[in-house]
Design a protein around this motif. Structure first.
Motif, mmCIF file in Angstrom:
data_model
loop_
_atom_site.group_PDB
_atom_site.id
_atom_site.type_symbol
_atom_site.label_atom_id
_atom_site.label_comp_id
_atom_site.label_asym_id
_atom_site.label_seq_id
_atom_site.Cartn_x
_atom_site.Cartn_y
_atom_site.Cartn_z
ATOM 1 N N VAL A 305 0.852 -1.202 0.000
ATOM 2 C CA VAL A 305 0.000 0.000 0.000
ATOM 3 C C VAL A 305 0.885 1.248 0.000
ATOM 4 N N ALA A 306 1.892 1.262 0.874
ATOM 5 C CA ALA A 306 2.745 2.456 0.986
ATOM 6 C C ALA A 306 3.469 2.716 -0.335
ATOM 7 N N ARG A 307 3.982 1.650 -0.943
ATOM 8 C CA ARG A 307 4.708 1.819 -2.211
ATOM 9 C C ARG A 307 3.756 2.276 -3.331
ATOM 10 N N ALA A 308 2.570 1.670 -3.388
ATOM 11 C CA ALA A 308 1.626 2.000 -4.463
ATOM 12 C C ALA A 308 1.108 3.432 -4.287
ATOM 13 N N ARG A 309 0.853 3.822 -3.047
ATOM 14 C CA ARG A 309 0.371 5.188 -2.782
ATOM 15 C C ARG A 309 1.412 6.202 -3.229
ATOM 16 N N GLU A 310 2.644 5.968 -2.852
ATOM 17 C CA GLU A 310 3.717 6.909 -3.209
ATOM 18 C C GLU A 310 3.853 7.009 -4.732
ATOM 19 N N TYR A 311 3.812 5.842 -5.370
ATOM 20 C CA TYR A 311 3.965 5.825 -6.830
ATOM 21 C C TYR A 311 2.800 6.573 -7.495
ATOM 22 N N ALA A 312 1.579 6.292 -6.992
ATOM 23 C CA ALA A 312 0.384 6.890 -7.617
ATOM 24 C C ALA A 312 0.377 8.407 -7.452
ATOM 25 N N LEU A 313 0.952 8.893 -6.360
ATOM 26 C CA LEU A 313 0.994 10.348 -6.157
ATOM 27 C C LEU A 313 2.036 11.011 -7.055
ATOM 28 N N GLU A 314 3.072 10.259 -7.406
ATOM 29 C CA GLU A 314 4.143 10.841 -8.225
ATOM 30 C C GLU A 314 3.924 10.681 -9.725
ATOM 31 N N ARG A 315 3.375 9.570 -10.118
ATOM 32 C CA ARG A 315 3.230 9.254 -11.543
ATOM 33 C C ARG A 315 2.091 10.075 -12.165
ATOM 34 N N LYS A 316 2.401 10.765 -13.232
ATOM 35 C CA LYS A 316 1.373 11.616 -13.861
ATOM 36 C C LYS A 316 1.013 11.074 -15.252
ATOM 37 N N GLN A 317 -0.287 11.020 -15.539
ATOM 38 C CA GLN A 317 -0.783 10.635 -16.872
ATOM 39 C C GLN A 317 -2.035 11.437 -17.162
ATOM 40 N N PHE A 318 -2.255 11.774 -18.423
ATOM 41 C CA PHE A 318 -3.415 12.553 -18.863
ATOM 42 C C PHE A 318 -3.456 13.930 -18.183
ATOM 43 N N LYS A 319 -3.127 14.941 -18.925
ATOM 44 C CA LYS A 319 -3.180 16.335 -18.456
ATOM 45 C C LYS A 319 -2.423 16.541 -17.153
ATOM 46 N N ASP A 320 -1.315 15.862 -17.028
ATOM 47 C CA ASP A 320 -0.458 16.086 -15.865
ATOM 48 C C ASP A 320 -1.117 15.756 -14.516
ATOM 49 N N ASN A 321 -2.086 14.852 -14.552
ATOM 50 C CA ASN A 321 -2.717 14.458 -13.292
ATOM 51 C C ASN A 321 -1.946 13.306 -12.658
ATOM 52 N N PRO A 322 -1.758 13.338 -11.331
ATOM 53 C CA PRO A 322 -1.209 12.140 -10.700
ATOM 54 C C PRO A 322 -2.222 10.994 -10.844
ATOM 55 N N ILE A 323 -1.759 9.807 -11.097
ATOM 56 C CA ILE A 323 -2.742 8.717 -11.295
ATOM 57 C C ILE A 323 -3.537 8.454 -10.013
#
Ligand code: TGC
Ligand code: FAD
Length: 432
Positions: A305-323
């Motif tokens: 969960v901690a790893r996925a949350r961190e990744y999802a907050l950093e990774r951006k797709q579609f109009k520069d939105n974090p996933i």
């Protein structure tokens, strides 16, 4: 008056939250939600348990985690299938091995405290938890519960320090879920009085290639009953005991696994467990180990969960939105966080009952099955959040997924625990 009652209650709860009037009801001000402890389980643990958890978490994050991919140590344990047995010595120095055992230089802590240790270890890697569980719950636990006083005094203090390593040999090449049909035998030594000889093969045995003390379950040839024997490697004549490693695993690579091949391996009669026969010997040891896995797998899930949350907050797709902004991603995080929180509360409840002598083995089957299954299902879903990067071992998620498949398989595969529960619910045996 209600305010006074509320203030008194708040003082008793050692909380600073203030009372608010809502209609006729007095409520504490809402506390912020903590995604790392969603249902406030930390409020249930004693101060001693929290201190033990903190010691274990610091050790695991600072000294174990860097070994997995070789950040500080040259081991690259997971990539090279390399188990650094010094880890068990280090855990021994901290008093973490066989921690629930009273006496014999062990810490004598609660079952909940030992669960918290297990959770800290598996947050890093299930392979390290495996090495730890086998040493603590299966090998030391078996000797403590069933061994003679002489065996306990001679072996347990050194095992508690990680100076002697143990393993637990139940599974055989032809008998995994059904250990009652095992073929390994024990019979009196043909020429040496006071000795037995053991012959047969065990397979998929955690720690076996490096174990000094091998707890073996074998059938006495004379009675056909299962008995427990402690083989001490340094007492075995050449050619009577081999423990080849099983290499190229695709999960649990940071743990060492092997076979145990015994060819008329001599064991002193004093090393046979005197008072337990049948499957309740190994299964009693497994109760503690299965209980530990229920805590540990939630530690692994929490790390996902901690790893996925961190990744999802950093990774951006579609109009520069974090996933993390997208609902489907949030649902995966919500599902996993919920299952982790429920899993900890269930393991906590069973831990408290265990120490009060009120636990049924089926309760342990229930939390082992549920926590392993939910950890695996959620870890697989969270893995998707990483997209292609999930395939790189540097993100850690694929490693947990591969490991969690193993946890669902050993110490009773999940479907076997379903059948144990089904039997308890219906009274009807479905194994054969
Ligand atoms: P069954 O008739 O159910 O029971 C035989 C006897 O054992 C007693 N018993 C238990 N006692 C204490 N605790 C338990 N949990 C117990 N479960 C059963 C039972 O009361 C009976 O006693 P008695 O006095 O009447 O003889 O036996 P069965 O042959 O029908 O068993 C079926 C089944 C499926 C439940 C069982 O064989 C089973 O659980 N299979 C799974 C095998 C398994 O868990 N293997 C684990 C190997 S060790 C391992 O995987 C370590 S990995 C460690 C790591 O790396 O972390
Ligand atoms: P099988 O028993 O062949 O089962 C295969 C499949 O059939 C499973 O899905 C099972 O659920 C299903 N199945 C079997 N019987 C039934 C039935 N009656 N009804 C419905 N489904 C059924 N063992 C030890 O003794 N000590 C250890 O330290 C140890 N460490 C291990 C470490 C690793 C990395 C691994 C992978 C295993 C380890 N094991 C250990 C062995 C482990 O406990 C067994 O793999 C496990 O009990 C399952 O046995 P099996 O692999 O023979 O599968």
């Amino acid at each position: 008056m209600f305010r006074a009652v509320c203030r008194r209650a708040a003082r008793q709860l050692n909380t600073t939250s203030r009372c608010a009037v809502v209609g006729r009801r007095y409520l504490h001000a809402p506390v912020p939600f903590d995604w790392k402890d969603p249902l406030g389980a930390n409020n249930l643990f004693t101060e001693e348990e929290l201190a033990i958890a903190e010691t274990a978490e610091s050790y695991c994050q600072e000294r174990m985690l860097p070994r997995v991919l070789g950040a500080l140590y040259p081991t690259e344990a997971y990539r090279k299938e390399d188990f650094d047995k010094k880890i068990l010595e280090e855990m021994g120095e901290l008093g973490l091995l066989g921690a629930t055992i009273q006496g014999y230089d062990c810490a004598g802590v609660s079952s909940v405290a030992s669960g918290l240790i297990t959770r800290a270890v598996e947050r890093v890697d299930s392979g390290y938890r495996s090495g730890y569980s086998v040493q603590s719950a299966l090998a030391m636990g078996g000797i403590e519960e069933f061994g003679t006083e002489e065996l306990r005094e001679r072996l347990l203090p050194k095992m508690a320090k990680g100076k002697l390593l143990g393993c637990f040999g139940l599974t055989e090449p032809n008998h995994g879920s059904d250990p009652g049909s095992m073929e390994t035998t024990a019979k009196p030594h043909p020429s040496k009085k006071g000795y037995y000889v053991l012959s047969g093969s065990k397979t998929w045995i955690t720690n076996s290639p490096i174990a000094d003390v091998l707890l073996i379950w074998a059938k006495l040839e004379s009675t056909g009953k299962i008995r427990g024997f402690v083989i001490e490697r340094d007492q075995c004549p050449p050619g009577t005991l081999e423990t080849p490693p099983i290499k190229n695993k695709n999960g649990l690579r940071a743990s060492i696994t092997g076979m145990i091949q015994m060819d008329e391996c001599p064991v002193p009669e004093a090393n046979m467990f005197p008072d337990v026969e049948g499957l309740k010997g190994p299964f009693s040891c497994l109760n503690s180990a299965r209980y530990g896995i229920a805590w540990g797998t939630i530690g692994a899930l929490e790390d996902c969960v901690a790893r996925a949350r961190e990744y999802a907050l950093e990774r951006k797709q579609f109009k520069d939105n974090p996933i993390a902004k997208y609902q489907l991603v949030q649902k995966k995080l919500a599902d996993a966080t919920t299952d982790a929180a429920y899993g900890i509360l269930a393991a906590y409840q069973v831990g408290r009952l265990k120490d009060e002598g009120k636990v049924a083995p089926e309760m342990i089957s229930m939390i082992k099955r549920q926590n392993c299954d939910r950890a695996l299902v959620n870890a697989r879903a969270l893995q998707e959040i990483f997209g292609g990067n999930a395939v790189s071992d540097e993100y850690g998620i694929g490693r947990h997924v591969a490991n969690l498949f193993v946890t669902q398989t050993y110490e009773g595969q999940s479907d076997i625990h379903s059948l144990i529960l089904g039997r308890a619910i219906t009274g009807i045996q479905a194994f054969c």
